[in-house]
Design a protein around this motif. Structure first.
Motif, short mmCIF file in Angstrom:
data_model
loop_
_atom_site.label_atom_id
_atom_site.label_comp_id
_atom_site.label_asym_id
_atom_site.label_seq_id
_atom_site.Cartn_x
_atom_site.Cartn_y
_atom_site.Cartn_z
N UNK A 1 -20.10 47.40 13.63
CA UNK A 1 -20.49 46.35 12.68
C UNK A 1 -19.99 46.64 11.27
N UNK A 2 -19.35 45.63 10.71
CA UNK A 2 -18.77 45.76 9.39
C UNK A 2 -17.26 45.89 9.41
N UNK A 3 -16.69 46.28 10.56
CA UNK A 3 -15.23 46.39 10.69
C UNK A 3 -14.61 45.01 10.88
N UNK A 4 -13.32 44.93 10.59
CA UNK A 4 -12.57 43.71 10.88
C UNK A 4 -12.46 43.56 12.40
N UNK A 5 -12.78 42.39 12.91
CA UNK A 5 -12.80 42.19 14.36
C UNK A 5 -11.67 41.34 14.89
N UNK A 6 -10.64 41.09 14.08
CA UNK A 6 -9.58 40.21 14.53
C UNK A 6 -8.73 40.84 15.63
N UNK A 7 -8.61 42.18 15.62
CA UNK A 7 -7.84 42.87 16.66
C UNK A 7 -8.64 44.06 17.18
#
Length: 377
Positions: free
Chosen positions: A91-97
């Motif tokens: 949670x909090x990380x970029x989740x696009x890839x």
């Protein structure tokens, strides 16, 4: 399977359904065997023709980490797949890839791995901040089953996924991908050859969950917590591509001819008039379909796998107390039905084993002829 936090719409009009008794007479004694053990809870299982087995692993706890997707290694252990930053999201990380919340993992005729990433987490566990997908987080990911190479990522705009939508599961027939939206409710069709995407039946009663499940059952499923069933959730397509089926966990099972679903001269209201409600399923976490059009329901509370035939018959394939909250099952090329179960987590600080079971399908049960896997070819 993650559950929508949206309240059920009261006064939902559901089509009249014939209630068919489930046959238990003269049932064969089938063995429920442990197929694989996992250190992570799995809600989805998929297997290639050469027996590479994959598990979809939901994020159900803020304390209990999961790589989201895992593959069975030669030594019998489950290993994160593809084993890089795709499995390391927090949670909090970029989740696009990266994988955030995989709700579906499936293998079709091309023997690649297809994943549905809902791109958001349960507000009740992770807080409202993470309950809505960030731009690009909700996606479809295709991977090479051997190398783990990302082959394709599909994302849809707000016309296809308006606010409140939640991708749930997918099935193929040829180049056509059919997806269920369990948030607002709806069916999405994407053509891999042309890139064209359409959304049908959005928010109409035929894609809404019924409220027939008694409160006691709902409390049992979620440990007494408030629970609102998702809308159009489970989805299947017949081997000939003629019929698309879908159901919410609370039912009913609907179907429509795919040629009508793809007919853009029909409005959604006109299309809905052609939708048939065919079976009032028990509360179910997942399902599978065979080449005869039979649907195998993983019943959440009864510990049953119940088969519904398009000819109107039903039968309990197997009933076993070990089938604790069975979920998204999968029929392998050698006619094994693989069933992940979501048994309660004893502790988030100690190791636990989660089981995926297998039942070898007989040729028939209670007069229902059973088929083989539907691959989308």
């Amino acid at each position: 399977m993650p559950y929508s936090r949206r309240a059920l719409i009261k006064g939902l009009a559901v089509l009249s359904i014939m209630r068919i008794p489930v046959s238990r007479a003269s049932l064969p004694t089938l063995a429920l065997n442990v197929a694989v053990e996992s250190p992570w809870m799995a809600n989805q299982v998929a297997i290639t023709r050469n027996n590479r087995l994959f598990l979809g692993l939901p994020r159900y706890s803020a304390e209990y980490s999961t790589p989201s997707l895992a593959r069975l290694a030669e030594d019998g252990s489950m290993q994160p797949f593809p084993g890089n930053s795709w499995n390391d999201w927090k949670p909090g990380d970029d989740g696009s890839e990266a994988f955030i919340y995989l709700n579906s993992v499936h293998v079709f005729d091309d023997d690649t791995v297809w994943c549905v990433d809902q791109g958001s987490l349960s507000a009740g566990i992770f807080g409202e901040k993470y309950s809505k997908p960030a731009p690009g987080a909700q996606k479809i990911v295709q991977l090479d089953a051997n190398s783990g190479k990302i082959l394709r990522i599909l994302r849809f705009d707000d016309q296809i996924l308006p606010p409140g939508s939640q991708l749930n599961d997918l099935r193929f027939h040829g180049s056509l991908m059919y997806l269920s939206d369990s948030g607002i409710g709806g069916i999405i069709i994407h053509d891999l050859e042309t890139g064209k995407t359409t959304r049908r039946l959005s928010g109409l009663p035929v894609v809404k969950a019924s409220n027939k499940a008694p409160p006691a059952m709902l409390a049992h499923v979620k440990g007494g917590k408030t629970f609102h069933p998702p809308n159009s959730d489970m989805i299947e397509i017949t081997a000939d591509g003629k019929w698309l089926y879908w159901a919410a966990p609370t039912g009913p099972l609907y179907r429509v001819e795919t040629q009508l679903l793809r007919d853009n001269t029909l409005s959604d209201v006109e299309l809905a008039a052609h939708v048939e409600a065919v079976y009032d399923n028990n509360f179910s976490g997942g399902c599978a379909m065979d080449s005869e059009g039979n649907v195998y329901f993983s019943e959440t509370v009864t510990h049953n796998i119940t088969v519904w035939s398009p000819k109107g018959k039903t039968a309990v394939l197997i009933s076993d107390p070990r089938l604790i909250r069975p979920d998204g099952s999968f029929i392998s090329s050698d006619r094994g039905l693989y069933i992940p179960v979501k048994q309660p987590v004893k502790s988030t600080t100690s190791e636990q084993v989660f089981y995926i079971y297998r039942v070898d399908l007989p040729h028939s049960i209670a007069g229902i002829h059973l088929g083989h896997a539907v691959t989308g070819a």
